[in-house]
Design a protein around this motif. Sequence first.
Motif, short mmCIF file in Angstrom:
data_model
loop_
_atom_site.label_atom_id
_atom_site.label_comp_id
_atom_site.label_asym_id
_atom_site.label_seq_id
_atom_site.Cartn_x
_atom_site.Cartn_y
_atom_site.Cartn_z
N PRO A 192 21.84 13.41 6.48
CA PRO A 192 22.20 12.00 6.71
C PRO A 192 21.42 11.35 7.86
CG PRO A 192 23.99 13.47 7.39
CD PRO A 192 22.95 14.32 6.72
N ASP A 193 20.79 12.16 8.71
CA ASP A 193 19.98 11.61 9.80
C ASP A 193 18.57 11.25 9.34
OD1 ASP A 193 22.03 11.80 11.68
OD2 ASP A 193 21.49 13.87 12.18
N GLN A 194 18.18 11.70 8.17
CA GLN A 194 16.84 11.44 7.63
C GLN A 194 16.87 10.14 6.82
OE1 GLN A 194 13.91 13.55 7.61
NE2 GLN A 194 12.89 11.85 6.65
N PRO A 195 16.05 9.14 7.20
CA PRO A 195 16.02 7.91 6.40
C PRO A 195 15.27 8.15 5.09
CG PRO A 195 14.39 7.80 8.15
CD PRO A 195 15.16 9.08 8.35
N THR A 196 15.57 7.33 4.11
CA THR A 196 14.80 7.37 2.87
C THR A 196 13.44 6.73 3.13
OG1 THR A 196 15.55 5.23 2.08
CG2 THR A 196 16.91 7.15 1.49
N SER A 197 12.51 6.94 2.23
CA SER A 197 11.19 6.32 2.39
C SER A 197 11.32 4.80 2.35
CB SER A 197 10.22 6.84 1.35
OG SER A 197 10.68 6.59 0.05
N ASP A 198 12.20 4.28 1.51
CA ASP A 198 12.38 2.82 1.44
C ASP A 198 12.95 2.26 2.74
OD1 ASP A 198 11.35 2.70 -1.11
OD2 ASP A 198 13.31 2.72 -2.09
N GLU A 199 13.92 2.96 3.32
CA GLU A 199 14.49 2.51 4.60
C GLU A 199 13.44 2.53 5.70
OE1 GLU A 199 19.12 4.00 4.24
OE2 GLU A 199 17.59 5.45 4.84
N MET A 239 0.83 -1.21 0.00
CA MET A 239 0.00 0.00 0.00
C MET A 239 0.86 1.26 0.00
SD MET A 239 -3.28 -1.10 2.42
CE MET A 239 -2.78 0.00 3.66
N VAL A 240 1.94 1.25 0.78
CA VAL A 240 2.80 2.43 0.83
C VAL A 240 3.50 2.65 -0.50
CG1 VAL A 240 4.85 3.43 1.91
CG2 VAL A 240 3.07 2.41 3.33
N ALA A 262 4.15 11.17 8.79
CA ALA A 262 5.62 11.16 8.83
C ALA A 262 6.19 10.34 7.67
CB ALA A 262 6.11 10.61 10.16
N LEU A 263 5.59 9.22 7.41
CA LEU A 263 6.03 8.38 6.29
C LEU A 263 5.83 9.12 4.98
CD1 LEU A 263 7.08 5.67 5.29
CD2 LEU A 263 4.75 4.81 5.39
#
Length: 162
Positions: free
Chosen positions: A104-111, A17-18, A90-91
């Motif tokens: 660098p502290d921000q994760p990617t959407s896939d992570e 779904m995401v 948030a996602l």
Amino acid sequence: MEADPRGGDVASVYRAMVHVLKTLPLASAISARDPEVFGKYLRKPSNLFERRPSTLGMREFLHMMQQAGTMRRDVDPRVVAFILDALTPALRRTFTADRAATDPDQPTSDELLETLADLLDRALTPPEGADLANGRALLLGGLDQVRAALAAALGRQEGERS
């Protein structure tokens, strides 16, 4: 879902779904009830989001998955739905710009998605394992019902135009 070896459990459906929401900005805004998109309308009494048509919401989805044997029976679907709904904005923010490239502290959407799906799998899968066949059959049957309802609605609209 049919190609996913884990297709039919809560985590696999959430992951799918995401991935779809990443490609559909308006659907993503609707699911997150984005105040930047819907503004003051969200504060209006009896708005469409409050009146929610008879569609499958997160709580109902989780309850169905629990009944299908793909989610632990000792977990409250109401609480899990609340948590997942709270995480959706948030996602969704990770979809708009890959901030991980500049922060660098921000994760990617896939992570973020893979970690969340792993947490869901660990927290929700019954100890004896999920009944993936039953979950998959339930979900595919639900998709067939949605397709039939959409086809009927489109047929009615077409008939009204004639």
